[in-house]
Write an enzyme that holds these catalytic residues in place. Sequence first.
Site, PDB file in Angstrom:
ATOM      1  N   ASP A   1      87.238  82.084  46.761  1.00  0.00           N
ATOM      2  CA  ASP A   1      87.661  82.566  48.010  1.00  0.00           C
ATOM      3  C   ASP A   1      86.894  82.494  49.018  1.00  0.00           C
ATOM      4  O   ASP A   1      87.191  81.554  49.854  1.00  0.00           O
ATOM      5  CB  ASP A   1      89.024  83.297  47.658  1.00  0.00           C
TER       6      ASP A   1
ATOM      7  N   ARG B   1      87.728  82.602  35.458  1.00  0.00           N
ATOM      8  CA  ARG B   1      88.961  83.754  34.922  1.00  0.00           C
ATOM      9  C   ARG B   1      89.801  83.924  34.717  1.00  0.00           C
ATOM     10  O   ARG B   1      90.455  83.982  35.349  1.00  0.00           O
ATOM     11  CB  ARG B   1      87.717  85.021  34.534  1.00  0.00           C
TER      12      ARG B   1
ATOM     13  N   THR C   1      94.183  88.192  31.815  1.00  0.00           N
ATOM     14  CA  THR C   1      93.519  88.339  30.195  1.00  0.00           C
ATOM     15  C   THR C   1      92.182  88.702  30.770  1.00  0.00           C
ATOM     16  O   THR C   1      91.239  89.206  29.855  1.00  0.00           O
ATOM     17  CB  THR C   1      93.787  87.008  29.380  1.00  0.00           C
TER      18      THR C   1
ATOM     19  N   ASP D   1      86.301  88.202  46.226  1.00  0.00           N
ATOM     20  CA  ASP D   1      86.635  86.983  45.585  1.00  0.00           C
ATOM     21  C   ASP D   1      85.818  86.069  45.947  1.00  0.00           C
ATOM     22  O   ASP D   1      85.840  85.121  47.456  1.00  0.00           O
ATOM     23  CB  ASP D   1      88.079  85.938  45.315  1.00  0.00           C
TER      24      ASP D   1
HETATM   25  C1  PRP Z   1      84.038  84.104  39.544  1.00  0.00           C
HETATM   26  C2  PRP Z   1      82.474  84.598  39.465  1.00  0.00           C
HETATM   27  C3  PRP Z   1      82.727  84.743  38.024  1.00  0.00           C
HETATM   28  C4  PRP Z   1      82.963  85.333  37.507  1.00  0.00           C
HETATM   29  C5  PRP Z   1      83.352  86.722  37.143  1.00  0.00           C
HETATM   30  O1  PRP Z   1      84.653  83.295  39.466  1.00  0.00           O
HETATM   31  O2  PRP Z   1      82.076  83.629  40.322  1.00  0.00           O
HETATM   32  O3  PRP Z   1      82.114  83.153  37.553  1.00  0.00           O
HETATM   33  O4  PRP Z   1      84.774  84.902  38.139  1.00  0.00           O
HETATM   34  O5  PRP Z   1      83.863  87.402  36.873  1.00  0.00           O
HETATM   35  P1  PRP Z   1      83.340  87.986  35.326  1.00  0.00           P
HETATM   36  O6  PRP Z   1      82.442  88.725  35.296  1.00  0.00           O
HETATM   37  O7  PRP Z   1      84.527  89.082  35.129  1.00  0.00           O
HETATM   38  O8  PRP Z   1      83.928  86.893  34.254  1.00  0.00           O
HETATM   39  P2  PRP Z   1      86.022  83.139  39.493  1.00  0.00           P
HETATM   40  O9  PRP Z   1      86.834  83.140  37.549  1.00  0.00           O
HETATM   41  O10 PRP Z   1      87.112  83.866  40.219  1.00  0.00           O
HETATM   42  O11 PRP Z   1      86.123  81.225  39.722  1.00  0.00           O
HETATM   43  P3  PRP Z   1      86.168  80.269  40.679  1.00  0.00           P
HETATM   44  O12 PRP Z   1      84.474  80.419  40.914  1.00  0.00           O
HETATM   45  O13 PRP Z   1      86.930  78.765  40.714  1.00  0.00           O
HETATM   46  O14 PRP Z   1      86.856  81.336  42.057  1.00  0.00           O
HETATM   47  N1  URA Z   2      84.622  87.547  40.897  1.00  0.00           N
HETATM   48  C1  URA Z   2      84.605  87.897  42.059  1.00  0.00           C
HETATM   49  O1  URA Z   2      84.661  86.850  42.542  1.00  0.00           O
HETATM   50  N2  URA Z   2      84.668  88.939  42.870  1.00  0.00           N
HETATM   51  C2  URA Z   2      84.797  90.091  41.986  1.00  0.00           C
HETATM   52  O2  URA Z   2      85.039  91.198  42.360  1.00  0.00           O
HETATM   53  C3  URA Z   2      84.606  90.256  40.716  1.00  0.00           C
HETATM   54  C4  URA Z   2      85.294  88.525  39.647  1.00  0.00           C
END
Ligand code: PRP
Ligand code: URA
Length: 209
Positions: free
Chosen positions: A203, A104, A108, A200
Site C-alpha cells: 500500500d 496473504r 486467516t 503495509d
Molecule cells: C505483504 C508482504 C509479504 C507478506 C508478508 O504482502 O509484501 O508478501 O505481506 O506477510 P507474511 O509474512 O505474514 O506472509 P501482501 O500480502 O500484503 O500483498 P501485496 O504485496 O500484494 O500488498
Molecule cells: N505485510 C506488510 O506489508 N506489512 C506488515 O507489517 C506485515 C505484512
Amino acid sequence: MNGVTVIDHPLVQHKLTIMRKKETSTASFRRLLREISTLLCYEVTRDLELTTMRIETPLEPMDAPTLEGKKLVFASILRAGNGLLEGMLDLVPAARVAHLGIYRDHETLQPVEYYFKAPEDIADRLVIVVDPMLATANSAIAAIQRLKDRGGRNIRFLCLLAAPEGIERFRAAHPDVPVFTAAVDSHLNEKGYIVPGLGDAGDRMYGTK
Ligand code: PRP
Ligand code: URA
C-alpha cells in the site's frame, strides 16, 4: 541468529528510518526502496564465486575476475517484492526474473497464490527471493516451497524488515535458506503486522490506501 544476516550498513539504516515514517510520501517510499535494494543486493551477493577470464586491456592481456556460474535468478513475491526487484536489476541487469503472485488473506493470514512464472532451469542457478516484509513468514515459506518444487536448490531470502516470530517459523520450514534483512523488529501485532514496522509495504509503495 543462525542463518540470519542483518545488513546494518549506515546508509541502509538511514534510508529505512525515512521509509518507516508515516509522513513519507508514496513517491519517496518507492524511491527509497529502490535505492536501498541496491545496497541490500550488494550484501546478499557479497560471497558469490569468481573465476577469471582472459581479456586484453589497452596495455596488455590479463586474467580478470568475473562471476562464475549461470546468471542469477531474482524471484519477486508480488506486489511489494517488485520494489526490491527494480533496484536489484539496476545492479545485476542480466539476472533472470521469477514472479510469484502471492497475497496473504487478511483474516486467516494464509498465503493465496494467483500467479507463478519462473525460468525453467532454476535448479542450476542461485535464486534470491525478494519481499520487503517477513511477518508470519507464511508468504515466504509458500513461495520458497514453490521454487523448490520447481527444482530450486540454492536459494536465499532477502527482505527489508522481519519479525522474530517470522524468522523462527521460516528457519524451521527452510533451514537451508539463509535470510538477509535490514532489521529485525520487536514483534507481530494481533493483525499480523510487524511492530514498529512501516505499515503495509504494498500500500505504501503503490498508494492503494
Ligand atoms: C505483504 C508482504 C509479504 C507478506 C508478508 O504482502 O509484501 O508478501 O505481506 O506477510 P507474511 O509474512 O505474514 O506472509 P501482501 O500480502 O500484503 O500483498 P501485496 O504485496 O500484494 O500488498
Ligand atoms: N505485510 C506488510 O506489508 N506489512 C506488515 O507489517 C506485515 C505484512
